[in-house]
Design a protein around this motif. Structure first.
Motif, short mmCIF file in Angstrom:
data_model
loop_
_atom_site.label_atom_id
_atom_site.label_comp_id
_atom_site.label_asym_id
_atom_site.label_seq_id
_atom_site.Cartn_x
_atom_site.Cartn_y
_atom_site.Cartn_z
N LYS A 138 0.84 -1.20 0.00
CA LYS A 138 0.00 0.00 0.00
C LYS A 138 0.87 1.25 0.00
O LYS A 138 2.08 1.17 0.23
CB LYS A 138 -0.93 -0.01 1.22
CG LYS A 138 -1.89 -1.22 1.19
CD LYS A 138 -2.91 -1.15 2.27
CE LYS A 138 -4.07 -0.33 1.75
NZ LYS A 138 -5.19 -0.29 2.67
N ASN A 139 0.26 2.38 -0.25
CA ASN A 139 0.99 3.63 -0.23
C ASN A 139 1.32 4.02 1.22
O ASN A 139 0.86 3.39 2.17
CB ASN A 139 0.20 4.74 -0.94
CG ASN A 139 -1.08 5.12 -0.23
OD1 ASN A 139 -1.60 4.38 0.60
ND2 ASN A 139 -1.61 6.27 -0.57
N GLY A 140 2.12 5.06 1.38
CA GLY A 140 2.60 5.47 2.69
C GLY A 140 1.50 5.87 3.67
O GLY A 140 1.64 5.69 4.87
N SER A 141 0.40 6.40 3.18
CA SER A 141 -0.68 6.81 4.08
C SER A 141 -1.73 5.73 4.26
O SER A 141 -2.76 5.97 4.88
CB SER A 141 -1.32 8.11 3.56
OG SER A 141 -1.83 7.91 2.26
N ASP A 142 -1.51 4.54 3.71
CA ASP A 142 -2.40 3.39 3.86
C ASP A 142 -3.80 3.64 3.29
O ASP A 142 -4.79 3.14 3.79
CB ASP A 142 -2.49 2.98 5.34
CG ASP A 142 -3.08 1.59 5.53
OD1 ASP A 142 -2.91 0.75 4.64
OD2 ASP A 142 -3.72 1.36 6.58
N THR A 143 -3.86 4.43 2.21
CA THR A 143 -5.16 4.74 1.60
C THR A 143 -5.33 4.16 0.21
O THR A 143 -6.43 4.19 -0.33
CB THR A 143 -5.36 6.27 1.51
OG1 THR A 143 -4.29 6.83 0.75
CG2 THR A 143 -5.40 6.89 2.90
N GLU A 144 -4.26 3.63 -0.40
CA GLU A 144 -4.35 3.07 -1.75
C GLU A 144 -3.58 1.76 -1.80
O GLU A 144 -2.49 1.65 -1.25
CB GLU A 144 -3.76 4.01 -2.80
CG GLU A 144 -4.57 5.24 -3.06
CD GLU A 144 -4.04 6.04 -4.24
OE1 GLU A 144 -3.24 5.51 -5.02
OE2 GLU A 144 -4.43 7.20 -4.37
N THR A 145 -4.15 0.78 -2.51
CA THR A 145 -3.47 -0.48 -2.75
C THR A 145 -2.67 -0.36 -4.04
O THR A 145 -3.20 0.02 -5.08
CB THR A 145 -4.48 -1.64 -2.85
OG1 THR A 145 -5.16 -1.75 -1.60
CG2 THR A 145 -3.79 -2.95 -3.16
N ILE A 146 -1.39 -0.68 -3.97
CA ILE A 146 -0.51 -0.65 -5.14
C ILE A 146 -0.48 -2.03 -5.79
O ILE A 146 -0.60 -2.15 -7.00
CB ILE A 146 0.91 -0.21 -4.72
CG1 ILE A 146 0.86 1.24 -4.18
CG2 ILE A 146 1.89 -0.34 -5.87
CD1 ILE A 146 2.13 1.67 -3.48
N ALA A 147 -0.35 -3.08 -4.98
CA ALA A 147 -0.33 -4.45 -5.49
C ALA A 147 -0.87 -5.38 -4.42
O ALA A 147 -0.76 -5.11 -3.23
CB ALA A 147 1.09 -4.86 -5.88
N ARG A 148 -1.45 -6.48 -4.89
CA ARG A 148 -2.00 -7.48 -3.96
C ARG A 148 -1.71 -8.87 -4.54
O ARG A 148 -1.97 -9.13 -5.71
CB ARG A 148 -3.49 -7.28 -3.78
CG ARG A 148 -4.12 -8.18 -2.74
CD ARG A 148 -5.60 -7.78 -2.57
NE ARG A 148 -6.23 -8.50 -1.52
CZ ARG A 148 -6.37 -8.07 -0.27
NH1 ARG A 148 -5.90 -6.89 0.07
NH2 ARG A 148 -6.98 -8.81 0.62
#
Length: 158
Positions: free
Chosen positions: A63-73
């Motif tokens: 996830k991104n640094g602010s834990d608001t977007e998933t980059i990969a799963r």
């Protein structure tokens, strides 16, 4: 105030947290092959031993640094999703992959089996081969002057 090195053995509990300043590495392993540290501008997990870095999990999410977007799963017995701006653009599944959006291919695209193409945009020509190069159909494209692109649809019956 403590001066020098603390040598601990057994289980050590740190009550409220552990703070390390920039460029101080938390090292793991007999030779310190695994380290976690922050440089002041970037955070690192570094494996320098003879083996690799293995993450064991049934679901691993980046996830991104602010834990608001998933980059990969990465999902065990599921698939891999790669995202752009929290939207899945590339996904694997049990029969192949799905690309959402524009796929730019800079070299050859080799396709086996039956393929359905709605609109195919090409910049030079389209070559359709049947079998092991035995029959070949090449369609030269005339580029549309305003965009430099040409659009063609090819259907092959065999």
């Amino acid at each position: 105030m403590c001066v020098g090195n603390a040598i601990l053995s057994g289980i050590t509990t740190i009550g409220t947290g552990l703070s390390l300043t920039d460029d101080i590495k938390a090292r793991f392993g007999a030779s310190g092959d695994l380290s976690i540290y922050h440089t002041g501008s970037e955070s690192h997990i570094q494996e320098t031993g003879t083996g690799g870095l293995i993450l064991n999990s049934s679901v691993t999410t980046i996830k991104n640094g602010s834990d608001t977007e998933t980059i990969a799963r990465f999902t065990e017995n599921g698939g891999v999703d790669l995202n752009f701006d929290n939207s899945t653009k590339f996904a694997t599944h049990n029969t192949g992959v799905k690309v959402t959006g524009i796929a730019t291919i800079s070299s050859d695209l080799n396709v086996a089996g039956i393929t359905t193409v709605g609109i195919l945009t090409a910049y030079e020509s389209i070559t359709v081969k049947v079998g092991a190069g035995s029959t070949e159909l090449t369609t030269a494209l005339s580029a549309k002057a305003s965009t430099g692109k040409a659009i063609a649809m090819a259907m092959v019956f065999g």
